[in-house]
Design an enzyme around this catalytic site. Structure first.
Site, PDB file in Angstrom:
ATOM      1  N   HIS A  13       0.859  -1.211   0.000  1.00 60.76           N
ATOM      2  CA  HIS A  13       0.000   0.000   0.000  1.00 60.76           C
ATOM      3  C   HIS A  13       0.884   1.247   0.000  1.00 60.76           C
ATOM      4  O   HIS A  13       1.453   1.605   1.029  1.00 60.76           O
ATOM      5  CB  HIS A  13      -0.902   0.015   1.242  1.00 60.76           C
ATOM      6  CG  HIS A  13      -1.850   1.183   1.303  1.00 60.76           C
ATOM      7  ND1 HIS A  13      -3.200   1.018   1.549  1.00 60.76           N
ATOM      8  CD2 HIS A  13      -1.670   2.515   1.155  1.00 60.76           C
ATOM      9  CE1 HIS A  13      -3.786   2.207   1.551  1.00 60.76           C
ATOM     10  NE2 HIS A  13      -2.867   3.151   1.328  1.00 60.76           N
ATOM     11  N   HIS A  68       1.423   5.436  -1.817  1.00 67.08           N
ATOM     12  CA  HIS A  68       0.985   6.546  -2.692  1.00 67.08           C
ATOM     13  C   HIS A  68       2.217   7.113  -3.371  1.00 67.08           C
ATOM     14  O   HIS A  68       3.103   7.646  -2.700  1.00 67.08           O
ATOM     15  CB  HIS A  68       0.298   7.635  -1.862  1.00 67.08           C
ATOM     16  CG  HIS A  68      -0.916   7.126  -1.150  1.00 67.08           C
ATOM     17  ND1 HIS A  68      -2.175   7.177  -1.698  1.00 67.08           N
ATOM     18  CD2 HIS A  68      -1.057   6.502   0.052  1.00 67.08           C
ATOM     19  CE1 HIS A  68      -3.046   6.619  -0.868  1.00 67.08           C
ATOM     20  NE2 HIS A  68      -2.389   6.199   0.210  1.00 67.08           N
ATOM     21  N   ARG A  83       1.858   9.250  -6.106  1.00 66.00           N
ATOM     22  CA  ARG A  83       1.478  10.519  -6.780  1.00 66.00           C
ATOM     23  C   ARG A  83       1.850  10.479  -8.264  1.00 66.00           C
ATOM     24  O   ARG A  83       2.008   9.421  -8.845  1.00 66.00           O
ATOM     25  CB  ARG A  83       2.108  11.740  -6.079  1.00 66.00           C
ATOM     26  CG  ARG A  83       1.968  11.771  -4.563  1.00 66.00           C
ATOM     27  CD  ARG A  83       0.541  11.738  -4.076  1.00 66.00           C
ATOM     28  NE  ARG A  83       0.461  12.019  -2.648  1.00 66.00           N
ATOM     29  CZ  ARG A  83      -0.507  11.544  -1.859  1.00 66.00           C
ATOM     30  NH1 ARG A  83      -1.476  10.774  -2.354  1.00 66.00           N
ATOM     31  NH2 ARG A  83      -0.530  11.851  -0.580  1.00 66.00           N
ATOM     32  N   ASN A 133      -5.539   7.000  -5.990  1.00 67.25           N
ATOM     33  CA  ASN A 133      -6.241   8.254  -5.650  1.00 67.25           C
ATOM     34  C   ASN A 133      -5.520   9.483  -6.196  1.00 67.25           C
ATOM     35  O   ASN A 133      -5.178  10.403  -5.461  1.00 67.25           O
ATOM     36  CB  ASN A 133      -6.479   8.364  -4.133  1.00 67.25           C
ATOM     37  CG  ASN A 133      -5.201   8.411  -3.312  1.00 67.25           C
ATOM     38  OD1 ASN A 133      -4.168   7.888  -3.722  1.00 67.25           O
ATOM     39  ND2 ASN A 133      -5.257   9.052  -2.157  1.00 67.25           N
ATOM     40  N   LYS A 175      -9.522  -0.487  -5.237  1.00 67.82           N
ATOM     41  CA  LYS A 175      -9.554   0.215  -3.945  1.00 67.82           C
ATOM     42  C   LYS A 175     -10.907   0.862  -3.704  1.00 67.82           C
ATOM     43  O   LYS A 175     -11.408   1.610  -4.553  1.00 67.82           O
ATOM     44  CB  LYS A 175      -8.457   1.292  -3.946  1.00 67.82           C
ATOM     45  CG  LYS A 175      -8.358   2.091  -2.665  1.00 67.82           C
ATOM     46  CD  LYS A 175      -7.818   1.269  -1.492  1.00 67.82           C
ATOM     47  CE  LYS A 175      -7.885   2.034  -0.193  1.00 67.82           C
ATOM     48  NZ  LYS A 175      -6.761   2.897   0.027  1.00 67.82           N
ATOM     49  N   HIS A 232     -10.452   1.194   2.393  1.00 66.77           N
ATOM     50  CA  HIS A 232     -10.196   2.227   3.397  1.00 66.77           C
ATOM     51  C   HIS A 232     -11.400   2.140   4.338  1.00 66.77           C
ATOM     52  O   HIS A 232     -12.466   2.683   4.048  1.00 66.77           O
ATOM     53  CB  HIS A 232     -10.079   3.615   2.767  1.00 66.77           C
ATOM     54  CG  HIS A 232      -9.730   4.656   3.784  1.00 66.77           C
ATOM     55  ND1 HIS A 232      -8.516   5.305   3.803  1.00 66.77           N
ATOM     56  CD2 HIS A 232     -10.425   5.138   4.859  1.00 66.77           C
ATOM     57  CE1 HIS A 232      -8.474   6.146   4.833  1.00 66.77           C
ATOM     58  NE2 HIS A 232      -9.624   6.068   5.486  1.00 66.77           N
ATOM     59  N   HIS A 258      -4.320  -0.458   6.112  1.00 70.10           N
ATOM     60  CA  HIS A 258      -3.782   0.343   7.224  1.00 70.10           C
ATOM     61  C   HIS A 258      -4.661   0.296   8.476  1.00 70.10           C
ATOM     62  O   HIS A 258      -5.198   1.307   8.906  1.00 70.10           O
ATOM     63  CB  HIS A 258      -3.513   1.800   6.808  1.00 70.10           C
ATOM     64  CG  HIS A 258      -4.552   2.429   5.922  1.00 70.10           C
ATOM     65  ND1 HIS A 258      -5.882   2.452   6.221  1.00 70.10           N
ATOM     66  CD2 HIS A 258      -4.434   3.069   4.735  1.00 70.10           C
ATOM     67  CE1 HIS A 258      -6.536   3.085   5.262  1.00 70.10           C
ATOM     68  NE2 HIS A 258      -5.679   3.464   4.342  1.00 70.10           N
ATOM     69  N   LEU A 277      -4.639   9.425   7.928  1.00 69.64           N
ATOM     70  CA  LEU A 277      -5.934   8.775   8.094  1.00 69.64           C
ATOM     71  C   LEU A 277      -5.815   7.308   7.707  1.00 69.64           C
ATOM     72  O   LEU A 277      -5.190   7.024   6.678  1.00 69.64           O
ATOM     73  CB  LEU A 277      -6.999   9.479   7.242  1.00 69.64           C
ATOM     74  CG  LEU A 277      -7.430  10.849   7.787  1.00 69.64           C
ATOM     75  CD1 LEU A 277      -8.298  11.578   6.783  1.00 69.64           C
ATOM     76  CD2 LEU A 277      -8.177  10.700   9.129  1.00 69.64           C
ATOM     77  N   ASP A 296       1.550   2.788   3.516  1.00 66.33           N
ATOM     78  CA  ASP A 296       0.661   3.942   3.354  1.00 66.33           C
ATOM     79  C   ASP A 296       1.473   5.231   3.312  1.00 66.33           C
ATOM     80  O   ASP A 296       1.005   6.292   3.731  1.00 66.33           O
ATOM     81  CB  ASP A 296      -0.404   4.004   4.458  1.00 66.33           C
ATOM     82  CG  ASP A 296      -1.516   4.986   4.106  1.00 66.33           C
ATOM     83  OD1 ASP A 296      -1.689   5.319   2.919  1.00 66.33           O
ATOM     84  OD2 ASP A 296      -2.205   5.441   5.048  1.00 66.33           O
ATOM     85  N   ALA A 316      -3.756  14.975   5.309  1.00 68.81           N
ATOM     86  CA  ALA A 316      -3.491  13.706   6.002  1.00 68.81           C
ATOM     87  C   ALA A 316      -2.497  12.884   5.202  1.00 68.81           C
ATOM     88  O   ALA A 316      -2.642  12.728   3.991  1.00 68.81           O
ATOM     89  CB  ALA A 316      -4.794  12.932   6.153  1.00 68.81           C
TER      90      ALA A 316
HETATM   91  C1  NCD Z   1      -3.499   9.155   1.971  1.00 70.74           C
HETATM   92  C2  NCD Z   1      -3.101  10.181   0.875  1.00 70.74           C
HETATM   93  O1  NCD Z   1      -2.549  11.226   1.222  1.00 70.74           O
HETATM   94  O2  NCD Z   1      -3.318   9.886  -0.306  1.00 70.74           O
HETATM   95  N1  NCD Z   1      -3.464   9.812   3.236  1.00 70.74           N
HETATM   96  C3  NCD Z   1      -3.377   9.205   4.456  1.00 70.74           C
HETATM   97  O3  NCD Z   1      -3.499   9.890   5.460  1.00 70.74           O
HETATM   98  N2  NCD Z   1      -3.145   7.928   4.588  1.00 70.74           N
HETATM   99  C4  NCD Z   1      -4.840   8.574   1.664  1.00 70.74           C
HETATM  100  C5  NCD Z   1      -5.188   7.369   2.490  1.00 70.74           C
HETATM  101  O4  NCD Z   1      -4.602   6.290   2.346  1.00 70.74           O
HETATM  102  O5  NCD Z   1      -6.082   7.481   3.343  1.00 70.74           O
HETATM  103 ZN    ZN Z   2      -3.226   5.133   1.705  1.00 68.98          ZN
END
Ligand code: NCD
Ligand code: ZN
Length: 366
Positions: free
Chosen positions: A26, A28, A30, A54, A121, A158, A196, A241, A269, A285
């Site tokens: 998991h 991100h 970007r 996302n 997701k 999530h 998470h 989050l 995450d 977050a």
């Molecule tokens: C994640 C994000 O910034 O894309 N933020 C987070 O707090 N974990 C989104 C997510 O996984 O909830």
């Molecule tokens: Zn995440």
């Protein structure tokens, strides 16, 4: 004591561990400039990573997922390889996901799955960063879930309710009661990953489930409780989050991760945001942990006296759950102080990794 003990090599006070090259289930990454700044941090530690969809706009089609994958590989090819990895034959594979909406079609999912997209997701609409296009009514996704169950394509959740009347710290536990129990009755053979997890309730629920249910756990939820958000003032770089919970929940997560149960696996995450958007009246977050992900997990497992369980959690359980081959290469971590930078470059902005400026007790050697 597991067989992994043979991989623990003590030399005076230093300790080295060698484990099968891990995967991040998991993350991100970007896009664009941000992608080019962070992709190496993940790729140089992990053989594979499940890349969250996302983006803005979200990755909802096979075509978008494949094009995102080639942008990731392109960004990585332009990232200098660290000295320690040169000649190691390291490789990295991004495992792509689709973003579930109220209207995701069974046809798109079949197409995605046969093109190598590994999972889908589910963001409840409004639950977290870039989740506004997420699911507003789980029932509307039932044709999609039916297809995924048949294909053996995992649903990554999530798992937080968005009901403003539910206390923020209770949103994960309430999601289990309000949605997950019913969802698993309706789709008993759908592979589901609670992403998470942050609570004792989630750890117990997953532990008690059958082989179709698993969970990822972040390094920061193993290392911190909610006090970290308020130590000496408000600390935005610890805000993510689902939010950090009280100590009993952290203890339950450590117990789950180090228990030897194959249902729990590594998912950082890691979620980069420009520093000025986190240090803000309405801060974003997400914790940035990819820069030192394995160092942080080693610290958490070491503190629990469970280094012998790290390899299964980081390198075996996720691959087994997804039905993918385990990795062949290895990594080495050493218990030796390692200074973290104050910040990282992030285009015109700065990126503050978790524990910026501090010394970590573990170092990633190769
Ligand atoms: C994640 C994000 O910034 O894309 N933020 C987070 O707090 N974990 C989104 C997510 O996984 O909830
Ligand atoms: Zn995440």
């Amino acid at each position: 004591m597991s067989t992994d003990t043979k991989n623990l090599k003590a030399t005076n006070s230093a300790l080295e561990i060698s484990i099968t090259r891990p995967d991040d289930w998991h993350v991100h990454l970007r896009d664009s400039d941000a992608l080019s700044k962070v992709v190496g941090h993940t790729a140089f530690q992990f053989a594979r990573a499940v890349v969250m969809p996302n983006l803005k706009p979200p990755i909802t089609s096979t075509e978008q997922a494949l094009s995102y994958k080639s942008r990731i590989m392109d960004a990585l090819s332009k990232t200098p390889v660290p000295h320690s990895l040169k000649g190691s034959g390291f490789s990295f594979e991004p495992l792509m996901t689709l973003y579930l909406t109220d209207t995701t079609s069974p046809q798109e999912l079949e197409k995605a799955f046969s093109a190598g997209v590994v999972a889908v997701k589910l963001y409840p609409s409004g639950a977290t960063t870039h989740s506004d296009a997420g699911v507003t009514n789980i029932l509307s996704t039932y044709p999609a879930l039916e297809t995924m169950q048949r294909l053996g394509m995992p649903l990554l959740i999530h798992a937080e309710v968005t009901d403003p009347l539910v206390d923020l710290f209770d949103r994960e536990a309430v999601f289990i009661e309000r949605h997950l129990v019913q969802l698993r009755k309706d789709f008993p053979e759908l592979k589901i990953v609670m992403e998470h997890i942050t609570t004792e309730e989630a750890a117990h629920y997953v532990q008690a489930g059958d082989k179709y249910l698993g969970a990822t756990i972040t390094a920061h939820h193993l290392l911190y409780n909610r006090n970290a958000l308020f130590t000496g003032g408000i600390r935005p770089h610890y805000y993510c989050l689902p939010v950090l919970k009280r100590e009993k929940h952290r203890v339950a997560l450590v117990k789950a991760a180090t228990s030897g149960s194959a249902k729990f696996f590594l998912g950082t995450d890691s979620a980069p945001h420009a520093a000025h958007l986190k240090e803000h009246a309405s801060g974003c977050a997400g914790c940035y942990t990819a820069f030192s992900a394995m160092e942080l997990y080693a610290e958490a497992f070491d503190a629990a006296g469970a280094l012998d369980q790290l390899e299964a959690f980081a390198s075996f359980n996720g691959a087994d759950f997804y039905g993918l081959a385990r990795n062949k290469g290895r990594i080495t971590l050493r218990r030796e102080s390692c200074q973290m930078p104050e910040s990282l470059a992030f285009g015109h902005a700065k990126l503050i990794p978790l524990r910026a400026g501090e010394a970590l007790p573990w170092r990633f050697v190769s």
